[in-house]
Design a protein around this motif. Structure first.
Motif, PDB file in Angstrom:
ATOM      1  N   HIS A 196     -19.527  21.090   9.130  1.00 32.38           N
ATOM      2  CA  HIS A 196     -20.743  21.164   9.947  1.00 32.38           C
ATOM      3  C   HIS A 196     -21.297  19.765  10.187  1.00 32.38           C
ATOM      4  O   HIS A 196     -21.669  19.418  11.328  1.00 32.38           O
ATOM      5  N   LEU A 197     -21.346  18.943   9.138  1.00 31.07           N
ATOM      6  CA  LEU A 197     -21.813  17.553   9.289  1.00 31.07           C
ATOM      7  C   LEU A 197     -20.906  16.790  10.251  1.00 31.07           C
ATOM      8  O   LEU A 197     -21.386  16.040  11.106  1.00 31.07           O
ATOM      9  N   GLY A 199     -19.161  17.925  12.691  1.00 27.02           N
ATOM     10  CA  GLY A 199     -19.447  18.356  14.054  1.00 27.02           C
ATOM     11  C   GLY A 199     -20.688  17.690  14.621  1.00 27.02           C
ATOM     12  O   GLY A 199     -20.705  17.272  15.781  1.00 27.02           O
ATOM     13  N   LYS A 200     -21.733  17.570  13.806  1.00 25.81           N
ATOM     14  CA  LYS A 200     -22.957  16.906  14.255  1.00 25.81           C
ATOM     15  C   LYS A 200     -22.699  15.440  14.566  1.00 25.81           C
ATOM     16  O   LYS A 200     -23.207  14.891  15.551  1.00 25.81           O
ATOM     17  N   ILE A 201     -21.885  14.796  13.729  1.00 24.65           N
ATOM     18  CA  ILE A 201     -21.577  13.378  13.953  1.00 24.65           C
ATOM     19  C   ILE A 201     -20.803  13.203  15.248  1.00 24.65           C
ATOM     20  O   ILE A 201     -21.071  12.286  16.036  1.00 24.65           O
ATOM     21  N   GLN A 202     -19.850  14.081  15.498  1.00 24.95           N
ATOM     22  CA  GLN A 202     -19.050  13.973  16.714  1.00 24.95           C
ATOM     23  C   GLN A 202     -19.892  14.197  17.968  1.00 24.95           C
ATOM     24  O   GLN A 202     -19.618  13.623  19.027  1.00 24.95           O
ATOM     25  N   ARG A 203     -20.921  15.017  17.862  1.00 26.28           N
ATOM     26  CA  ARG A 203     -21.777  15.305  19.025  1.00 26.28           C
ATOM     27  C   ARG A 203     -22.844  14.251  19.243  1.00 26.28           C
ATOM     28  O   ARG A 203     -23.463  14.212  20.320  1.00 26.28           O
ATOM     29  N   SER A 204     -23.071  13.405  18.256  1.00 30.18           N
ATOM     30  CA  SER A 204     -24.159  12.416  18.363  1.00 30.18           C
ATOM     31  C   SER A 204     -23.737  11.192  19.166  1.00 30.18           C
ATOM     32  O   SER A 204     -22.549  10.970  19.409  1.00 30.18           O
TER      33      SER A 204
END
Length: 204
Positions: A196-197, A199-204
């Protein structure tokens, strides 16, 4: 597999026992005079066949020299962090006197990762926090060092020598086939939370 957390200040050191083997991940902080006692209550240190150092920062290598000297426990460290474990000789007196200091007694690792590890323990280089940072995969558990922290929630380390490399390393760790993450700072958490983390990093 049995996993014991040996606390040293804010650092988690992990004692792993599986398939007749015993391995210690990280060696605590030098000024923590109770660390060896905690370790001895968990296991006879003579049973530990290897000390795996996730990286060369002082809160992870503090008792490596003592474990080597008193119990014959060899240490394994990635060669890129060798310079971090050999401080000036004058630091030794401060460590042995018991004064609160993060400086550690110098030592020479017996093995340079990946050498010295049993076949069932896989080192995973994850440079960023330091150049030689390494996680360790044992069965379905990942001992992540400072590649990820988990105080309130999983997160990148607050400091890294190379932040972009630290980010890339975390994304690679999130693709591993394992079930639990054991960080050096914070609580263990399931792999789903690391993904989950990531995924957030990739979207940021």
């Amino acid at each position: 597999m049995r996993i014991h957390r040996i606390r040293s200040g804010m650092t988690n050191c992990w004692l792993i026992q599986w398939s007749g083997r015993t391995l210690l991940v990280d060696a605590g902080i030098a000024w923590d005079r109770r660390f060896l006692g905690r370790l001895q209550r968990a296991v006879d240190p003579h049973m530990i066949e290897l000390l795996f150092l996730t990286h060369g920062h002082t809160d992870h290598i503090g008792h490596a020299a003592a474990l080597q000297e008193h119990y014959g426990i060899p240490a394994a460290l990635h060669p890129a962090d060798l310079a971090l474990v050999m401080p000036p000789a004058q630091d030794i007196g401060a460590v042995r006197s018991g004064r609160k200091t993060e400086k550690h007694a110098p030592f020479s690792p017996a093995f340079l990762v990946p050498d010295g590890l049993p076949p069932s323990a896989t080192p995973i280089p994850c440079p960023g926090h330091t150049a030689g940072s390494c996680a360790l995969l044992v069965e379905d558990c990942l001992f992540a060092g400072d590649a990820v922290m988990s105080f309130l929630r999983p997160a990148l380390p607050g400091y890294s020598e190379n932040p972009q490399a630290a980010r890339d390393s975390l994304l690679r760790l999130a693709r591993l086939d394992c079930s639990m993450i054991y960080p050096a700072h914070g609580r263990p958490f399931p792999m789903e939370r690391l993904r989950h983390l990531a995924g957030k990093i990739q979207r940021s």
